[in-house]
Design an enzyme around this catalytic site. Structure first.
Site, short mmCIF file in Angstrom:
data_model
loop_
_atom_site.label_atom_id
_atom_site.label_comp_id
_atom_site.label_asym_id
_atom_site.label_seq_id
_atom_site.Cartn_x
_atom_site.Cartn_y
_atom_site.Cartn_z
CB SER A 1 -0.96 -0.07 1.20
OG SER A 1 -1.97 0.88 1.09
CB SER A 2 1.48 4.06 2.36
OG SER A 2 2.27 5.21 2.39
#
Ligand SMILES: *[C@@H]1O[C@H](CO)[C@@H](O)[C@H](O)[C@H]1NC(C)=O
Ligand SMILES: *[C@@H]1O[C@H](CO)[C@@H](O)[C@H](O)[C@H]1NC(C)=O
Ligand SMILES: *[C@@H]1O[C@H](CO)[C@@H](O)[C@H](O)[C@H]1NC(C)=O
Length: 290
Positions: free
Chosen positions: A136-137
């Site tokens: 994700s991030s």
């Protein structure tokens, strides 16, 4: 506790219990961004490779390390490589400001590059065996690191991210969310996405990290369109076609599809999987050559 476990603990207690995630308070970080650096050195170091595992939003080095779904701690114990766990000071990694989207720009990417340099010297890492992973991030940051520090990174295996530069903030805000990109509306040409990568370190002309890109087909947080956009980006950087040279159904597991674009870019499209695609330790390690 089972008896055998107890016996093992008594016999090998100190050695078995020695390895822990440790914070490095001074990693020679000259960047303005000051994320934390944590390191896990397994009891038995059997490899001169380094894996950097980058957490998702609202997480930290410690919680990512302890997350049973994040297998890099186990991989480190099993294969004897050192792992570095960066810990952000904001909720998500800064993949939006000019500082982080520029080689030596002083942002989070610069600080993580400093962690890598510190680890190479301190743990005798082979500079040709530096591997990055994240979800994700952390996957977005993996793409940004590949673009900003191609000189430091050998290969990347990222889970459910967006192309490098897709989260750019028009106002230059750091660690900003970008709804256009997350919603799958940042659609561009391969040339444009490649230019975005080259623009982050314009004077660089050396080799680039090999990229393995995972994405789920029903990702509700970072639109599945970002799979294609990321593939466009890295196939352009490597100067290869964005049509796969081979496509393997049900690989590395049922309903996943592995798309190969030559030796440097591999995509794994996970049908029916949302956010994020779980880490696949064996397949990521295989991509890294571990
Ligand atoms: C979001 O990112 C796109 C590129 O993916 C950019 O064109 C746009 O300006 C960004 N939006 C904001 C509000 O910064
Ligand atoms: C690549 O960059 C280096 C250092 O900037 C330079 O010396 C070299 O000539 C460049 N090579 C090519 C092929 O452009
Ligand atoms: C990806 O791009 C190809 C070629 O442009 C297209 O055929 C395919 O439908 C796209 N897939 C997704 C998930 O957007």
């Amino acid at each position: 506790m089972h008896i055998p476990t107890l016996v093992t603990a008594l016999t090998f207690g100190p050695a078995v219990l020695a390895a822990q995630l440790k914070q490095i308070s001074n990693y020679n970080n000259n960047a303005q961004a000051k994320p934390g650096m944590w390191v896990y050195v397994p009891d038995s170091v059997k490899s001169d490779a380094l894996v950097v595992a980058i957490h998702s939003c609202q997480s930290s080095a410690q919680s990512y390390f302890q997350n049973s779904k994040i297998p890099w701690h186990q991989g480190s114990d099993r294969k004897g490589y050192v792992t570095v766990w960066p810990s952000s000071t904001s909720q998500c990694w800064d993949v939006s400001s000019k500082a982080s989207l520029t080689h030596n720009g002083g942002g989070d990417s610069n600080a993580i590059a400093n962690m890598i340099k510190y680890a190479i010297t301190t743990y005798n890492i082979d500079p040709k065996k530096v591997y990055i992973t994240g979800g994700s991030s952390g996957a977005m940051m993996s793409n940004v690191l590949a673009a900003t520090y191609p000189d430091l990174i050998t290969a990347v295996s990222l889970y459910s991210g967006v192309p490098a530069g897709c989260f750019v903030s028009s106002s230059g805000q750091s660690a900003a969310w970008n709804n256009t990109c997350s919603g799958g509306q940042s659609i561009s040409t391969a040339q444009h996405w490649g230019d975005v990568v080259r623009g982050m370190y314009p004077s660089y002309n050396g080799t680039r990290p090999r990229m393995q890109i995972w994405h789920g087909s029903v990702d509700g947080t970072l639109s599945p369109n970002n799979y294609n956009e990321t593939i466009k980006q890295w196939t352009n950087v490597f100067g290869v076609s964005m049509t796969p040279t081979s496509t393997k159904p049900d690989t590395p597991e049922r309903n996943y599809r592995m798309d190969d674009f030559g030796p440097n870019v591999e995509g794994i499209w996970a049908v029916g999987v949302g956010h994020s695609v779980p880490s696949h330790l064996d397949a990521s390690e295989a991509w890294f050559g571990l």
